[in-house]
Each structure stands twice: as structure tokens, then as C-alpha cells.
Design a protein around this motif. Structure first.
Motif, PDB file in Angstrom:
ATOM      1  N   MET A   1       0.844  -1.203   0.000  1.00 58.90           N
ATOM      2  CA  MET A   1       0.000   0.000   0.000  1.00 58.90           C
ATOM      3  C   MET A   1       0.879   1.254   0.000  1.00 58.90           C
ATOM      4  O   MET A   1       1.826   1.346   0.786  1.00 58.90           O
ATOM      5  N   ASN A   2       0.567   2.195  -0.873  1.00 66.96           N
ATOM      6  CA  ASN A   2       1.338   3.433  -0.970  1.00 66.96           C
ATOM      7  C   ASN A   2       0.713   4.476  -0.040  1.00 66.96           C
ATOM      8  O   ASN A   2      -0.335   5.046  -0.321  1.00 66.96           O
ATOM      9  N   TYR A   3       1.414   4.726   1.089  1.00 66.57           N
ATOM     10  CA  TYR A   3       0.856   5.652   2.084  1.00 66.57           C
ATOM     11  C   TYR A   3       0.904   7.100   1.621  1.00 66.57           C
ATOM     12  O   TYR A   3       0.215   7.945   2.187  1.00 66.57           O
ATOM     13  N   TYR A   4       1.722   7.385   0.600  1.00 66.00           N
ATOM     14  CA  TYR A   4       1.784   8.754   0.106  1.00 66.00           C
ATOM     15  C   TYR A   4       0.462   9.190  -0.535  1.00 66.00           C
ATOM     16  O   TYR A   4       0.173  10.389  -0.618  1.00 66.00           O
ATOM     17  N   LEU A   5      -0.338   8.218  -0.974  1.00 68.54           N
ATOM     18  CA  LEU A   5      -1.624   8.546  -1.571  1.00 68.54           C
ATOM     19  C   LEU A   5      -2.623   9.046  -0.523  1.00 68.54           C
ATOM     20  O   LEU A   5      -3.630   9.665  -0.863  1.00 68.54           O
ATOM     21  N   LEU A   6      -2.314   8.754   0.752  1.00 68.07           N
ATOM     22  CA  LEU A   6      -3.211   9.214   1.811  1.00 68.07           C
ATOM     23  C   LEU A   6      -3.186  10.731   1.967  1.00 68.07           C
ATOM     24  O   LEU A   6      -4.168  11.336   2.394  1.00 68.07           O
ATOM     25  N   ILE A   7      -2.037  11.348   1.638  1.00 69.26           N
ATOM     26  CA  ILE A   7      -1.906  12.805   1.815  1.00 69.26           C
ATOM     27  C   ILE A   7      -2.893  13.563   0.938  1.00 69.26           C
ATOM     28  O   ILE A   7      -3.676  14.377   1.450  1.00 69.26           O
ATOM     29  N   PRO A   8      -2.907  13.328  -0.403  1.00 66.59           N
ATOM     30  CA  PRO A   8      -3.913  14.035  -1.212  1.00 66.59           C
ATOM     31  C   PRO A   8      -5.338  13.629  -0.858  1.00 66.59           C
ATOM     32  O   PRO A   8      -6.265  14.453  -0.950  1.00 66.59           O
ATOM     33  N   ALA A   9      -5.528  12.376  -0.438  1.00 67.67           N
ATOM     34  CA  ALA A   9      -6.871  11.927  -0.061  1.00 67.67           C
ATOM     35  C   ALA A   9      -7.380  12.698   1.157  1.00 67.67           C
ATOM     36  O   ALA A   9      -8.545  13.112   1.213  1.00 67.67           O
ATOM     37  N   ILE A  10      -6.494  12.907   2.139  1.00 63.00           N
ATOM     38  CA  ILE A  10      -6.872  13.661   3.339  1.00 63.00           C
ATOM     39  C   ILE A  10      -7.153  15.122   3.001  1.00 63.00           C
ATOM     40  O   ILE A  10      -8.103  15.725   3.503  1.00 63.00           O
ATOM     41  N   ILE A  14     -10.664  17.024   3.561  1.00 66.08           N
ATOM     42  CA  ILE A  14     -10.797  18.255   4.349  1.00 66.08           C
ATOM     43  C   ILE A  14     -11.465  19.356   3.526  1.00 66.08           C
ATOM     44  O   ILE A  14     -12.310  20.105   4.031  1.00 66.08           O
ATOM     45  N   MET A  15     -11.103  19.434   2.242  1.00 64.52           N
ATOM     46  CA  MET A  15     -11.660  20.485   1.388  1.00 64.52           C
ATOM     47  C   MET A  15     -13.167  20.337   1.199  1.00 64.52           C
ATOM     48  O   MET A  15     -13.880  21.325   1.068  1.00 64.52           O
ATOM     49  N   PHE A 163     -13.820  24.024  -0.110  1.00 67.68           N
ATOM     50  CA  PHE A 163     -13.772  24.073  -1.571  1.00 67.68           C
ATOM     51  C   PHE A 163     -14.751  25.117  -2.108  1.00 67.68           C
ATOM     52  O   PHE A 163     -14.413  25.903  -3.002  1.00 67.68           O
ATOM     53  N   ASP A 164     -15.970  25.123  -1.556  1.00 68.19           N
ATOM     54  CA  ASP A 164     -16.968  26.088  -2.003  1.00 68.19           C
ATOM     55  C   ASP A 164     -16.559  27.518  -1.659  1.00 68.19           C
ATOM     56  O   ASP A 164     -16.835  28.455  -2.424  1.00 68.19           O
ATOM     57  N   VAL A 165     -15.889  27.701  -0.511  1.00 70.59           N
ATOM     58  CA  VAL A 165     -15.422  29.037  -0.131  1.00 70.59           C
ATOM     59  C   VAL A 165     -14.375  29.532  -1.120  1.00 70.59           C
ATOM     60  O   VAL A 165     -14.442  30.666  -1.617  1.00 70.59           O
ATOM     61  N   VAL A 166     -13.392  28.677  -1.421  1.00 71.67           N
ATOM     62  CA  VAL A 166     -12.324  29.051  -2.352  1.00 71.67           C
ATOM     63  C   VAL A 166     -12.894  29.302  -3.748  1.00 71.67           C
ATOM     64  O   VAL A 166     -12.543  30.287  -4.413  1.00 71.67           O
ATOM     65  N   TYR A 167     -13.796  28.431  -4.185  1.00 69.19           N
ATOM     66  CA  TYR A 167     -14.415  28.586  -5.506  1.00 69.19           C
ATOM     67  C   TYR A 167     -15.202  29.894  -5.585  1.00 69.19           C
ATOM     68  O   TYR A 167     -15.128  30.628  -6.585  1.00 69.19           O
ATOM     69  N   SER A 168     -15.953  30.204  -4.527  1.00 64.83           N
ATOM     70  CA  SER A 168     -16.741  31.436  -4.502  1.00 64.83           C
ATOM     71  C   SER A 168     -15.850  32.667  -4.507  1.00 64.83           C
ATOM     72  O   SER A 168     -16.166  33.671  -5.152  1.00 64.83           O
TER      73      SER A 168
END
Length: 203
Positions: A1-10, A14-15, A163-168
Motif C-alpha cells: 500500500m502506498n501511504y503517500y496517496l493518503l496525503i492528497p486523499a486527506i 478536508i476540502m 472548496f466552495d469558499v475558495v471557488y466562490s
């Protein structure tokens, strides 16, 4: 399992997770002063004291005083208009509470004015409830018959994803620039029209 993929997933998680915001605002109509505060998960992120003096707004936050002149076609007003329009449909309203204390040193006039205000608030709440049926709405009025006072405050609780805040924000910046350019073009057109009219009259 590639744990580095957890970083973008987290980060993505959060976004897109809803964040609970709370905004509190108050205003004293006698001396045109008030305060504005913003909180995230009950943690204060912004708090400013406000004074309205003529066409200028004076704000004080953490000992720093700033003065800005009000312009209805100014960049700040246009941005707030665009941002509120963009973010309105993306938020989930949880609570809106209105508090006001009014006294005119006349019992009849005070009751009459409070009745009008409560009627307007009831219409506003009915409109909001039709669109946001799960929202909690409160109207807390205090009638001070023998005092001269006019104070009001609002507590607004809502949730929205980052995400909606940044997009707005991005959309609001783009739309603000477009509207400013349109206003500038209209202003230039009117000035040229007036200039041509003056030349025709002088001829």
C-alpha cells in the motif's frame, strides 16, 4: 500500500467536509458604532470594532485602526455583493437570530415601530423558512419604553465546505473585475457624451 496517496486523499477530504461558521454583528444606531466577529468551530478568527463617520468606515482590529471611504460602486462593495451571491446557495443555514432593543421615550411610538419591525422580520423569516426549512430562526425583541436607545445584533450560523469558499472567492474576484470594467466603460461613455453635447452647444 502506498501511504503517500493518503496525503492528497486527506486534503481532498478536508476540502469537501462541511465547516461550521458563525458570524456575529452588532450596531448602535445612535452613534453608528458596532462590532463584527467571525468564528470557526467556536474559535475566533476575526473580530473588529466599527464606526461609521460620514462616508467613511473606521475599523479597529487588535489595536490596528483602518479607515475606508464608502463607495457604492467601489471594489469592496462590488466584491461583497458578488461573494454573497456566489456563496448563498452553497451554504447550509443552521441558525439566524436577530436581537434588537428599541426605545423612543414614547410608549406608543416605540410599540408602533417594534410592531412594524416584527412584521418585516416575520416576512423575512417566512421567506427563509420556505427555502431553508431546517434552519432555526429567532427574533428577540426588547422594548424600552422610557429610554432612547436603538441597538441591533445578528447571530448567523452556517456550514460550508472549504472548496466552495475558495471557488466562490475566485468567482467573485473575476466577476468584480468584469463589473468594474463595465462601470468604467459606462462612465467613459457618459463623459464622452457630455463632452460632445457641450461642443455642440458651444458651436
Amino acid at each position: 500500500m502506498n501511504y503517500y496517496l493518503l496525503i492528497p486523499a486527506i486534503i481532498i477530504l478536508i476540502m469537501f467536509l462541511p465547516v461550521q461558521f458563525e458570524v456575529r454583528a452588532s450596531l448602535n444606531f445612535h452613534n453608528l458604532s458596532g462590532a463584527v466577529g467571525a468564528f470557526v468551530f467556536k474559535k475566533k478568527i476575526i473580530h473588529s470594532l466599527i464606526w461609521i463617520k460620514g462616508k467613511k468606515i473606521v475599523t479597529r482590529s487588535e489595536g490596528k485602526t483602518d479607515t475606508q471611504e464608502i463607495e457604492f460602486n467601489g471594489k469592496e462593495i462590488i466584491f461583497l455583493e458578488m461573494f454573497s451571491s456566489q456563496i448563498k446557495k452553497k451554504t447550509r443555514l443552521k441558525k439566524l437570530a436577530i436581537y434588537y432593543n428599541i426605545g423612543l421615550k414614547d410608549a406608543f411610538l416605540t410599540c408602533y415601530l417594534c410592531g412594524i419591525i416584527n412584521f418585516i422580520i416575520s416576512i423575512l423569516f417566512a421567506r427563509i423558512k420556505s427555502e431553508r426549512p431546517t434552519a432555526t430562526l429567532e427574533n428577540n425583541d426588547t422594548v424600552s419604553y422610557n429610554l432612547s436607545i436603538m441597538q441591533a445584533s445578528v447571530v448567523l450560523k452556517f456550514s460550508i465546505s472549504l472548496f466552495d469558499v475558495v471557488y466562490s472567492l475566485l468567482c467573485s474576484v473575476i466577476l468584480t473585475r468584469k463589473k468594474q470594467k463595465a462601470i468604467a466603460k459606462e462612465k467613459a461613455f457618459r463623459e464622452n457624451k457630455d463632452l460632445v453635447g457641450r461642443k455642440v452647444k458651444s458651436a
